[in-house]
Design a protein around this motif. Structure first.
Motif, PDB file in Angstrom:
ATOM      1  N   GLY A  77      15.578  -4.880  -3.353  1.00 20.34           N
ATOM      2  CA  GLY A  77      15.479  -3.521  -3.867  1.00 20.34           C
ATOM      3  C   GLY A  77      16.431  -2.528  -3.249  1.00 20.34           C
ATOM      4  O   GLY A  77      16.270  -1.318  -3.414  1.00 20.34           O
ATOM      5  N   GLU A  78      17.462  -3.020  -2.535  1.00 18.58           N
ATOM      6  CA  GLU A  78      18.443  -2.120  -1.934  1.00 18.58           C
ATOM      7  C   GLU A  78      19.504  -1.733  -2.956  1.00 18.58           C
ATOM      8  O   GLU A  78      20.148  -2.604  -3.555  1.00 18.58           O
ATOM      9  CB  GLU A  78      19.112  -2.776  -0.735  1.00 18.58           C
TER      10      GLU A  78
ATOM     11  N   LEU B 276      21.225  -7.813  -8.749  1.00 23.42           N
ATOM     12  CA  LEU B 276      20.490  -7.679 -10.002  1.00 23.42           C
ATOM     13  C   LEU B 276      20.773  -6.324 -10.622  1.00 23.42           C
ATOM     14  O   LEU B 276      21.102  -5.365  -9.927  1.00 23.42           O
ATOM     15  CB  LEU B 276      18.978  -7.781  -9.738  1.00 23.42           C
ATOM     16  N   PRO B 277      20.648  -6.221 -11.938  1.00 21.80           N
ATOM     17  CA  PRO B 277      20.718  -4.890 -12.551  1.00 21.80           C
ATOM     18  C   PRO B 277      19.587  -4.013 -12.015  1.00 21.80           C
ATOM     19  O   PRO B 277      18.455  -4.487 -11.834  1.00 21.80           O
ATOM     20  CB  PRO B 277      20.541  -5.168 -14.049  1.00 21.80           C
TER      21      PRO B 277
ATOM     22  N   ARG C 281      21.928   4.665 -14.679  1.00 21.25           N
ATOM     23  CA  ARG C 281      21.187   3.732 -13.829  1.00 21.25           C
ATOM     24  C   ARG C 281      21.253   2.308 -14.368  1.00 21.25           C
ATOM     25  O   ARG C 281      21.131   1.343 -13.594  1.00 21.25           O
ATOM     26  CB  ARG C 281      19.736   4.189 -13.657  1.00 21.25           C
ATOM     27  N   ALA C 282      21.455   2.160 -15.649  1.00 18.31           N
ATOM     28  CA  ALA C 282      21.580   0.825 -16.229  1.00 18.31           C
ATOM     29  C   ALA C 282      22.796   0.084 -15.681  1.00 18.31           C
ATOM     30  O   ALA C 282      22.858  -1.150 -15.737  1.00 18.31           O
ATOM     31  CB  ALA C 282      21.665   0.911 -17.750  1.00 18.31           C
ATOM     32  N   GLU C 283      23.766   0.824 -15.131  1.00 15.66           N
ATOM     33  CA  GLU C 283      24.975   0.213 -14.575  1.00 15.66           C
ATOM     34  C   GLU C 283      24.878  -0.012 -13.064  1.00 15.66           C
ATOM     35  O   GLU C 283      25.759  -0.635 -12.477  1.00 15.66           O
ATOM     36  CB  GLU C 283      26.188   1.097 -14.874  1.00 15.66           C
TER      37      GLU C 283
ATOM     38  N   PRO D 244      11.077  -3.278 -11.095  1.00 15.36           N
ATOM     39  CA  PRO D 244      10.190  -2.129 -11.321  1.00 15.36           C
ATOM     40  C   PRO D 244      10.433  -1.061 -10.269  1.00 15.36           C
ATOM     41  O   PRO D 244      10.907  -1.342  -9.161  1.00 15.36           O
ATOM     42  CB  PRO D 244       8.788  -2.741 -11.200  1.00 15.36           C
ATOM     43  N   ALA D 245      10.086   0.167 -10.602  1.00 12.29           N
ATOM     44  CA  ALA D 245      10.356   1.291  -9.711  1.00 12.29           C
ATOM     45  C   ALA D 245       9.747   1.092  -8.333  1.00 12.29           C
ATOM     46  O   ALA D 245      10.335   1.496  -7.321  1.00 12.29           O
ATOM     47  CB  ALA D 245       9.829   2.583 -10.342  1.00 12.29           C
ATOM     48  N   GLU D 246       8.574   0.456  -8.263  1.00 16.87           N
ATOM     49  CA  GLU D 246       7.911   0.293  -6.962  1.00 16.87           C
ATOM     50  C   GLU D 246       8.633  -0.694  -6.052  1.00 16.87           C
ATOM     51  O   GLU D 246       8.336  -0.783  -4.860  1.00 16.87           O
ATOM     52  CB  GLU D 246       6.447  -0.139  -7.147  1.00 16.87           C
TER      53      GLU D 246
END
Length: 315
Positions: free
Chosen positions: A165-166, A6-7, A156-158, A12-14
């Motif tokens: 979440g890894e 996933l992008p 970070r968008a790339e 979310p950050a959490e």
């Protein structure tokens, strides 16, 4: 079955990384990296002429103190690297010793990386390279055998993450032609303003023991955990502020006779977060010693981190 990627920005950050029980603030940064070298003049020729650092201050040997040089970049008086001369220090062997694996100099742009790569190649030096998905990296070895990574981050968008979440890493082939082209015709003028120490990578003897110190006690999140023999840990969702590996497990720990990492510095946003980190380490049974600049903690392989607190308004 191939894991779905996933992008980075889709989670979310959490949900990014495996969070530490008590997490470091997102605004931490790495400070000065202190290294012992066998010949200060020889090292300065490399760090100035090849890497492009500026000498901010230099001291001679006196009263039992080693000669030193503090190195930084244009537009800043903060030392990124401090070299401490130790005549006769043994060079780092090819497989390394437990301690530092490499230090990584983070450049602001791809054009800056292209300028460095063209400069180093023009001097006839061997430069390794890799595309890590979240960054483009080059590698060069200094006169004492320390590896220095010089890299630039993608936005970070790339970046990509797994559904768990890894943060996804790789050892892909660098687009050397594209990196060189990004530099255009601009002449190399040394490391640009905005250059920082982006991360450090350590040889450790055990990943569980490394995670106990750096993740459970100090408070870094584990950002990447599926690499063979390595964990990448960071704060604020960064791909890694520290790499921890067991690729030299069984090798001796660097000693006072060796070119080695003396200590690295971790800047926290305030005294409260600094003291909390020190207290966690001490409660976990690690050595934490007071100094005028802040507490120094020592990991199981003798790697020392100086915990520093930013002055109000400087975090």
């Amino acid at each position: 079955m191939t894991a779905k990627l996933l992008p980075y920005s889709s989670l979310p950050a959490e949900r990014i990384g495996r969070h530490a029980p008590a997490r470091l603030p997102a605004t931490i940064r790495l400070g000065t990296v202190h290294l012992t070298v066998a010949d200060l003049a020889r090292s300065l020729a490399f760090y100035e002429s090849v890497l492009g650092f500026r000498v901010l201050a230099r001291t001679g040997a006196a009263a039992g103190q080693s000669a030193t040089a503090a190195l930084g970049v244009a537009g800043s008086d903060e030392a990124l690297v401090q070299l401490h001369e130790q005549p006769g220090a043994r060079p780092v062997p090819a497989r390394g010793r437990l301690g530092i694996y490499h230090l990584a100099v983070l450049l602001p742009t791809r054009a800056d990386l292209g300028g460095f790569l063209r400069h180093a190649r023009g001097r006839g030096l061997h430069v390794g390279s890799s595309d890590h998905k979240y960054s483009e990296a080059t590698y060069i070895t200094d006169p004492d055998g320390f590896t220095v990574e010089v890299y630039r981050d993608r936005s970070r968008a790339e970046w990509q993450v797994s559904e768990q979440g890894e943060v996804q890493s790789a050892l892909d082939t660098l687009d050397v032609a594209g990196v060189l082209a990004a530099a255009g015709d601009a002449p190399w003028q040394g490391l640009p303003a905005g250059t920082t120490i982006g991360h450090l990578h350590f040889y450790t003897g055990s990943l569980p023991d490394a995670a106990a110190f750096y993740h459970s006690a100090l408070g870094f999140d584990i950002e990447t955990w599926s690499l063979s023999g390595a964990l990448f840990v960071g704060a604020g969702g960064y791909h890694h502020h520290l790499g921890l590996n067991v690729w030299a497990a069984g090798s001796p720990v660097a000693t006072e006779a060796d070119a080695r990492l003396l200590r690295w510095e971790l800047w926290l946003p305030d005294a409260g977060s600094r003291d909390a980190a020190a207290a966690r380490l001490q409660a976990a049974g690690y050595a934490v010693d007071p100094t005028p600049d802040g507490p120094i903690a020592t990991d199981p392989w003798g790697i020392r981190v100086l915990l520093r607190a930013a002055a109000p308004g400087q975090a």
